[in-house]
Design a protein around this motif. Sequence first.
Motif, PDB file in Angstrom:
ATOM      1  N   PHE A  39       6.332  -2.583  -5.391  1.00 29.68           N
ATOM      2  CA  PHE A  39       5.288  -1.558  -5.173  1.00 29.68           C
ATOM      3  C   PHE A  39       4.491  -0.870  -6.232  1.00 29.68           C
ATOM      4  O   PHE A  39       4.058   0.084  -6.358  1.00 29.68           O
ATOM      5  N   VAL A  40       4.877  -1.552  -7.544  1.00 31.41           N
ATOM      6  CA  VAL A  40       4.432  -0.965  -8.796  1.00 31.41           C
ATOM      7  C   VAL A  40       2.935  -0.832  -8.802  1.00 31.41           C
ATOM      8  O   VAL A  40       2.410   0.184  -9.254  1.00 31.41           O
ATOM      9  N   GLY A  41       2.404  -1.940  -8.676  1.00 31.72           N
ATOM     10  CA  GLY A  41       0.802  -1.869  -8.591  1.00 31.72           C
ATOM     11  C   GLY A  41       0.012  -0.623  -7.608  1.00 31.72           C
ATOM     12  O   GLY A  41      -0.755  -0.005  -8.152  1.00 31.72           O
ATOM     13  N   ALA A  42       0.682  -0.596  -6.367  1.00 36.45           N
ATOM     14  CA  ALA A  42       0.140   0.211  -5.382  1.00 36.45           C
ATOM     15  C   ALA A  42       0.350   1.647  -5.861  1.00 36.45           C
ATOM     16  O   ALA A  42      -0.479   2.656  -5.660  1.00 36.45           O
ATOM     17  N   TYR A  73       3.957   4.571   3.219  1.00 37.31           N
ATOM     18  CA  TYR A  73       3.694   3.174   2.343  1.00 37.31           C
ATOM     19  C   TYR A  73       4.077   2.148   3.419  1.00 37.31           C
ATOM     20  O   TYR A  73       4.540   2.391   4.451  1.00 37.31           O
ATOM     21  N   GLY A  74       3.692   0.697   2.942  1.00 36.08           N
ATOM     22  CA  GLY A  74       3.628  -0.327   3.957  1.00 36.08           C
ATOM     23  C   GLY A  74       3.501  -1.686   3.163  1.00 36.08           C
ATOM     24  O   GLY A  74       2.912  -1.702   2.056  1.00 36.08           O
ATOM     25  N   ALA A  75       3.982  -2.830   3.844  1.00 33.05           N
ATOM     26  CA  ALA A  75       3.776  -3.984   3.106  1.00 33.05           C
ATOM     27  C   ALA A  75       3.411  -4.908   4.088  1.00 33.05           C
ATOM     28  O   ALA A  75       4.053  -4.721   5.461  1.00 33.05           O
ATOM     29  N   LEU A  76       2.630  -5.914   4.029  1.00 33.93           N
ATOM     30  CA  LEU A  76       2.318  -7.026   5.109  1.00 33.93           C
ATOM     31  C   LEU A  76       2.112  -8.372   4.384  1.00 33.93           C
ATOM     32  O   LEU A  76       1.561  -8.573   3.327  1.00 33.93           O
ATOM     33  N   SER A  77       3.009  -9.184   4.866  1.00 28.16           N
ATOM     34  CA  SER A  77       2.760 -10.630   4.495  1.00 28.16           C
ATOM     35  C   SER A  77       1.512 -11.396   4.782  1.00 28.16           C
ATOM     36  O   SER A  77       0.866 -11.151   5.850  1.00 28.16           O
ATOM     37  N   ALA A 112       0.869  -1.051   0.026  1.00 30.82           N
ATOM     38  CA  ALA A 112      -0.227  -0.186  -0.011  1.00 30.82           C
ATOM     39  C   ALA A 112       0.869   1.273  -0.017  1.00 30.82           C
ATOM     40  O   ALA A 112       2.040   1.452   0.430  1.00 30.82           O
ATOM     41  N   VAL A 113       0.536   2.535  -0.666  1.00 36.56           N
ATOM     42  CA  VAL A 113       1.229   3.472  -0.700  1.00 36.56           C
ATOM     43  C   VAL A 113       0.049   4.847  -0.603  1.00 36.56           C
ATOM     44  O   VAL A 113      -0.819   4.773  -1.539  1.00 36.56           O
ATOM     45  N   VAL A 150      -7.119  -3.611   6.807  1.00 35.37           N
ATOM     46  CA  VAL A 150      -7.322  -2.692   7.867  1.00 35.37           C
ATOM     47  C   VAL A 150      -5.962  -2.669   8.738  1.00 35.37           C
ATOM     48  O   VAL A 150      -5.792  -1.676   8.899  1.00 35.37           O
ATOM     49  N   ASP A 151      -5.532  -3.845   9.074  1.00 38.09           N
ATOM     50  CA  ASP A 151      -4.157  -3.788   9.507  1.00 38.09           C
ATOM     51  C   ASP A 151      -3.071  -3.040   8.888  1.00 38.09           C
ATOM     52  O   ASP A 151      -2.376  -2.212   9.535  1.00 38.09           O
ATOM     53  N   ILE A 152      -2.869  -3.064   7.632  1.00 42.62           N
ATOM     54  CA  ILE A 152      -1.936  -2.259   7.054  1.00 42.62           C
ATOM     55  C   ILE A 152      -2.057  -0.817   7.075  1.00 42.62           C
ATOM     56  O   ILE A 152      -1.282  -0.196   6.994  1.00 42.62           O
ATOM     57  N   VAL A 153      -3.440  -0.672   6.794  1.00 44.56           N
ATOM     58  CA  VAL A 153      -3.677   0.906   6.696  1.00 44.56           C
ATOM     59  C   VAL A 153      -3.483   1.601   7.910  1.00 44.56           C
ATOM     60  O   VAL A 153      -3.023   2.707   8.250  1.00 44.56           O
TER      61      VAL A 153
END
Length: 363
Positions: free
Chosen positions: A356-359, A48-52, A33-34, A77-80
Amino acid sequence: MSNSISEFFSSIFSKAKVGSVVGIDIGTASIKAVQAKLVDGKAILETYGALSLGTYNKTDHGTVTNLPPDVVSKAVVDIVNEMKTSTPTSAFVLPSQNALVFILELPDSIGDAELPEVVKNEARAHIPVAIADVTLDWFVIPKREGLDAVGQDSAQNKKEILVVAVLGDVVKRFQNIIAPTNLESQFLEVEVFSAVRAVLGRELSPVLLIDMGASKTKLTIVEYGVVWHVHIINRGGADITQAIVTSRGITFSHAEELKIQHGLIATPEFSYISDTVRLSTDYIFSEANAVVLEYEKKYNKAVSKVILYGGASRTKGFMQAAENVFRCDVVYARPFDKLDAPEFLAPTLANIGPEFVGAIGAA
């Protein structure tokens, strides 16, 4: 589903609104997410962030998951929350493997009023399910120099239509994921179009995009910003890691670490790693080369550049192998270059950019 292709092309010309937005890319192994904001005509990186997703079914990082919508909603919800986003305004990316993207060639004599019904009827031959079960979107490719096949006079008498079809069940799944999050989704967009926006500049010659994800590798040929061909290979980074697991009897996390550290670079001690990785990458490159040759033969134009992205594309030695196969300029995607960000973050953003291309494209 909104008219994503029309949104994509119109966004090139329309004036964007000022405000923050979160682009969210839900993959099979992770969420990226960005959050960005437009200020005085410049897109500013805010967070920005990433979550497995493996965390949510108690598997290792990088494993392919198939989680129910309510669990994916919780992950979103957790990542945002972790990113401390400041806006509910969002845009979600649909994986390319959940869509069909193809070109229709129709007689130029077909009028604008007839076109919607003709496109719908002609698209049936390309879609392996009932037309009523898909969300269909399309765009007439502008006629301009460089887009028509060289030596094909008949191309001047044809309309070329870029068509996207997404299963209604896929759209419904994403709606079920988004609804509990309280995010205000502006649109769903097939990731290939987000990628084009994020990684391309003003390239005039055909470009091959190679997106190597956890479960799939996606190939896209783009010219003048128009998607001409999309091909999905059912092999990705998790398959390579699993092959190492099977051959050595080690854990997935250990195999992932060895893949990242050694990849295609052969060393006496770890030659078994490069041999195992090469089995998959040789297959992927063979498929990609066939796609390129078919395009070049049809349009009499050479692919001049290859752009790599997706987490698995960072496997050690992957770029060098791609250079040997395609014999042209091969680079990693740098989508964060499209955003203004603090200078001290530049090395980090360049390193993680391919993931992060898509985000970024959606944001």
